[in-house]
Write a protein that holds these residues in place. Sequence first.
Motif, PDB file in Angstrom:
ATOM      1  N   SER A   1      22.598  29.828  -7.388  1.00 56.57           N
ATOM      2  CA  SER A   1      21.715  28.766  -6.905  1.00 56.57           C
ATOM      3  C   SER A   1      20.994  29.217  -5.638  1.00 56.57           C
ATOM      4  O   SER A   1      21.394  30.190  -4.981  1.00 56.57           O
ATOM      5  N   ALA A   2      19.939  28.490  -5.302  1.00 56.59           N
ATOM      6  CA  ALA A   2      19.202  28.805  -4.075  1.00 56.59           C
ATOM      7  C   ALA A   2      20.123  28.647  -2.861  1.00 56.59           C
ATOM      8  O   ALA A   2      20.078  29.450  -1.932  1.00 56.59           O
ATOM      9  N   GLU A   3      20.966  27.640  -2.880  1.00 53.56           N
ATOM     10  CA  GLU A   3      21.897  27.425  -1.767  1.00 53.56           C
ATOM     11  C   GLU A   3      22.871  28.597  -1.643  1.00 53.56           C
ATOM     12  O   GLU A   3      23.114  29.098  -0.533  1.00 53.56           O
ATOM     13  N   ALA A   4      23.409  29.066  -2.753  1.00 49.02           N
ATOM     14  CA  ALA A   4      24.317  30.219  -2.730  1.00 49.02           C
ATOM     15  C   ALA A   4      23.584  31.474  -2.260  1.00 49.02           C
ATOM     16  O   ALA A   4      24.144  32.310  -1.549  1.00 49.02           O
ATOM     17  N   GLU A   5      22.330  31.601  -2.646  1.00 48.44           N
ATOM     18  CA  GLU A   5      21.540  32.755  -2.224  1.00 48.44           C
ATOM     19  C   GLU A   5      21.312  32.733  -0.714  1.00 48.44           C
ATOM     20  O   GLU A   5      21.418  33.756  -0.045  1.00 48.44           O
ATOM     21  N   ILE A   6      21.003  31.572  -0.179  1.00 47.02           N
ATOM     22  CA  ILE A   6      20.812  31.442   1.266  1.00 47.02           C
ATOM     23  C   ILE A   6      22.102  31.784   2.008  1.00 47.02           C
ATOM     24  O   ILE A   6      22.080  32.487   3.024  1.00 47.02           O
ATOM     25  N   ARG A   7      23.250  31.328   1.490  1.00 46.40           N
ATOM     26  CA  ARG A   7      24.538  31.690   2.104  1.00 46.40           C
ATOM     27  C   ARG A   7      24.737  33.198   2.094  1.00 46.40           C
ATOM     28  O   ARG A   7      25.170  33.794   3.085  1.00 46.40           O
ATOM     29  N   ALA A   8      24.411  33.839   0.978  1.00 45.42           N
ATOM     30  CA  ALA A   8      24.565  35.295   0.866  1.00 45.42           C
ATOM     31  C   ALA A   8      23.645  36.019   1.849  1.00 45.42           C
ATOM     32  O   ALA A   8      24.051  36.983   2.504  1.00 45.42           O
ATOM     33  N   ILE A   9      22.412  35.544   1.969  1.00 41.15           N
ATOM     34  CA  ILE A   9      21.456  36.157   2.898  1.00 41.15           C
ATOM     35  C   ILE A   9      21.964  36.042   4.333  1.00 41.15           C
ATOM     36  O   ILE A   9      21.949  37.014   5.094  1.00 41.15           O
ATOM     37  N   LEU A  10      22.429  34.865   4.710  1.00 42.66           N
ATOM     38  CA  LEU A  10      22.933  34.661   6.068  1.00 42.66           C
ATOM     39  C   LEU A  10      24.184  35.496   6.334  1.00 42.66           C
ATOM     40  O   LEU A  10      24.328  36.100   7.399  1.00 42.66           O
ATOM     41  N   THR A  11      25.086  35.547   5.355  1.00 38.17           N
ATOM     42  CA  THR A  11      26.311  36.339   5.514  1.00 38.17           C
ATOM     43  C   THR A  11      25.975  37.814   5.693  1.00 38.17           C
ATOM     44  O   THR A  11      26.515  38.482   6.576  1.00 38.17           O
ATOM     45  N   ASP A  12      25.080  38.329   4.866  1.00 33.44           N
ATOM     46  CA  ASP A  12      24.680  39.737   4.980  1.00 33.44           C
ATOM     47  C   ASP A  12      24.010  40.022   6.325  1.00 33.44           C
ATOM     48  O   ASP A  12      24.165  41.109   6.869  1.00 33.44           O
ATOM     49  N   ALA A  13      23.288  39.038   6.842  1.00 32.78           N
ATOM     50  CA  ALA A  13      22.583  39.240   8.107  1.00 32.78           C
ATOM     51  C   ALA A  13      23.545  39.339   9.289  1.00 32.78           C
ATOM     52  O   ALA A  13      23.328  40.126  10.209  1.00 32.78           O
ATOM     53  N   VAL A  14      24.612  38.554   9.272  1.00 29.34           N
ATOM     54  CA  VAL A  14      25.516  38.540  10.430  1.00 29.34           C
ATOM     55  C   VAL A  14      26.773  39.380  10.226  1.00 29.34           C
ATOM     56  O   VAL A  14      27.465  39.688  11.185  1.00 29.34           O
ATOM     57  N   GLN A  15      27.076  39.735   8.986  1.00 30.90           N
ATOM     58  CA  GLN A  15      28.245  40.560   8.700  1.00 30.90           C
ATOM     59  C   GLN A  15      27.857  41.681   7.749  1.00 30.90           C
ATOM     60  O   GLN A  15      28.294  41.719   6.602  1.00 30.90           O
ATOM     61  N   PRO A  16      27.040  42.610   8.211  1.00 35.04           N
ATOM     62  CA  PRO A  16      26.598  43.678   7.312  1.00 35.04           C
ATOM     63  C   PRO A  16      27.784  44.529   6.845  1.00 35.04           C
ATOM     64  O   PRO A  16      28.722  44.765   7.611  1.00 35.04           O
ATOM     65  N   PRO A  17      27.762  44.984   5.593  1.00 35.29           N
ATOM     66  CA  PRO A  17      28.895  45.755   5.069  1.00 35.29           C
ATOM     67  C   PRO A  17      29.081  47.093   5.769  1.00 35.29           C
ATOM     68  O   PRO A  17      30.180  47.634   5.775  1.00 35.29           O
ATOM     69  N   GLU A  18      28.030  47.621   6.400  1.00 33.77           N
ATOM     70  CA  GLU A  18      28.158  48.922   7.058  1.00 33.77           C
ATOM     71  C   GLU A  18      28.742  48.833   8.463  1.00 33.77           C
ATOM     72  O   GLU A  18      28.916  49.837   9.123  1.00 33.77           O
ATOM     73  N   ARG A  19      29.051  47.613   8.927  1.00 33.01           N
ATOM     74  CA  ARG A  19      29.612  47.512  10.275  1.00 33.01           C
ATOM     75  C   ARG A  19      30.980  48.176  10.329  1.00 33.01           C
ATOM     76  O   ARG A  19      31.726  48.187   9.353  1.00 33.01           O
ATOM     77  N   VAL A  20      31.296  48.734  11.455  1.00 34.39           N
ATOM     78  CA  VAL A  20      32.565  49.421  11.638  1.00 34.39           C
ATOM     79  C   VAL A  20      33.502  48.482  12.388  1.00 34.39           C
ATOM     80  O   VAL A  20      33.151  47.953  13.443  1.00 34.39           O
ATOM     81  N   LYS A  21      34.676  48.276  11.831  1.00 34.99           N
ATOM     82  CA  LYS A  21      35.653  47.418  12.483  1.00 34.99           C
ATOM     83  C   LYS A  21      36.401  48.223  13.541  1.00 34.99           C
ATOM     84  O   LYS A  21      36.583  49.435  13.411  1.00 34.99           O
ATOM     85  N   LEU A  22      36.846  47.557  14.581  1.00 38.55           N
ATOM     86  CA  LEU A  22      37.463  48.221  15.713  1.00 38.55           C
ATOM     87  C   LEU A  22      38.681  49.040  15.307  1.00 38.55           C
ATOM     88  O   LEU A  22      38.841  50.185  15.730  1.00 38.55           O
ATOM     89  N   GLY A  23      39.556  48.488  14.473  1.00 39.24           N
ATOM     90  CA  GLY A  23      40.750  49.220  14.058  1.00 39.24           C
ATOM     91  C   GLY A  23      40.413  50.499  13.320  1.00 39.24           C
ATOM     92  O   GLY A  23      41.033  51.546  13.544  1.00 39.24           O
ATOM     93  N   SER A  24      39.427  50.436  12.449  1.00 41.96           N
ATOM     94  CA  SER A  24      39.004  51.629  11.716  1.00 41.96           C
ATOM     95  C   SER A  24      38.417  52.666  12.661  1.00 41.96           C
ATOM     96  O   SER A  24      38.651  53.870  12.509  1.00 41.96           O
ATOM     97  N   MET A  25      37.667  52.199  13.650  1.00 45.16           N
ATOM     98  CA  MET A  25      37.082  53.118  14.612  1.00 45.16           C
ATOM     99  C   MET A  25      38.177  53.803  15.437  1.00 45.16           C
ATOM    100  O   MET A  25      38.131  55.011  15.659  1.00 45.16           O
ATOM    101  N   LEU A  26      39.178  53.035  15.855  1.00 48.71           N
ATOM    102  CA  LEU A  26      40.264  53.629  16.637  1.00 48.71           C
ATOM    103  C   LEU A  26      41.057  54.638  15.817  1.00 48.71           C
ATOM    104  O   LEU A  26      41.459  55.688  16.329  1.00 48.71           O
ATOM    105  N   THR A  27      41.274  54.346  14.544  1.00 47.13           N
ATOM    106  CA  THR A  27      41.978  55.287  13.679  1.00 47.13           C
ATOM    107  C   THR A  27      41.183  56.579  13.541  1.00 47.13           C
ATOM    108  O   THR A  27      41.741  57.677  13.609  1.00 47.13           O
ATOM    109  N   ALA A  28      39.878  56.475  13.371  1.00 45.75           N
ATOM    110  CA  ALA A  28      39.033  57.663  13.252  1.00 45.75           C
ATOM    111  C   ALA A  28      39.072  58.487  14.531  1.00 45.75           C
ATOM    112  O   ALA A  28      39.158  59.723  14.487  1.00 45.75           O
TER     113      ALA A  28
END
Length: 83
Positions: free
Chosen positions: A27-54
């Motif tokens: 739905s358009a509403e689900a699409e808007i949620r997906a767009i907003l989620t991708d904008a504020v939580q991009p999949p390429e972001r590095v989480k702190l724990g993963s960064m510290l392990t690296a």
Amino acid sequence: MKNVVVRNLSDEVHRAIRQRAAMHGRSAEAEIRAILTDAVQPPERVKLGSMLTAIGREIALTVEEHALLDNRDRIPAEPMEFD
């Protein structure tokens, strides 16, 4: 969950969202949620724990020290004591 109202959306943008939603089979509403989620939580972001392990791998931590970092999310923190 919170609700958000978006006013004064142009017909062109609304039409584009509906078309994009149809391409993704939602739905358009689900699409808007997906767009907003991708904008504020991009999949390429590095989480702190993963960064510290690296970083630990780069500085050659011992196996025991590395195991402590791997268990960081599974071991509850100990409360602080003020003596």
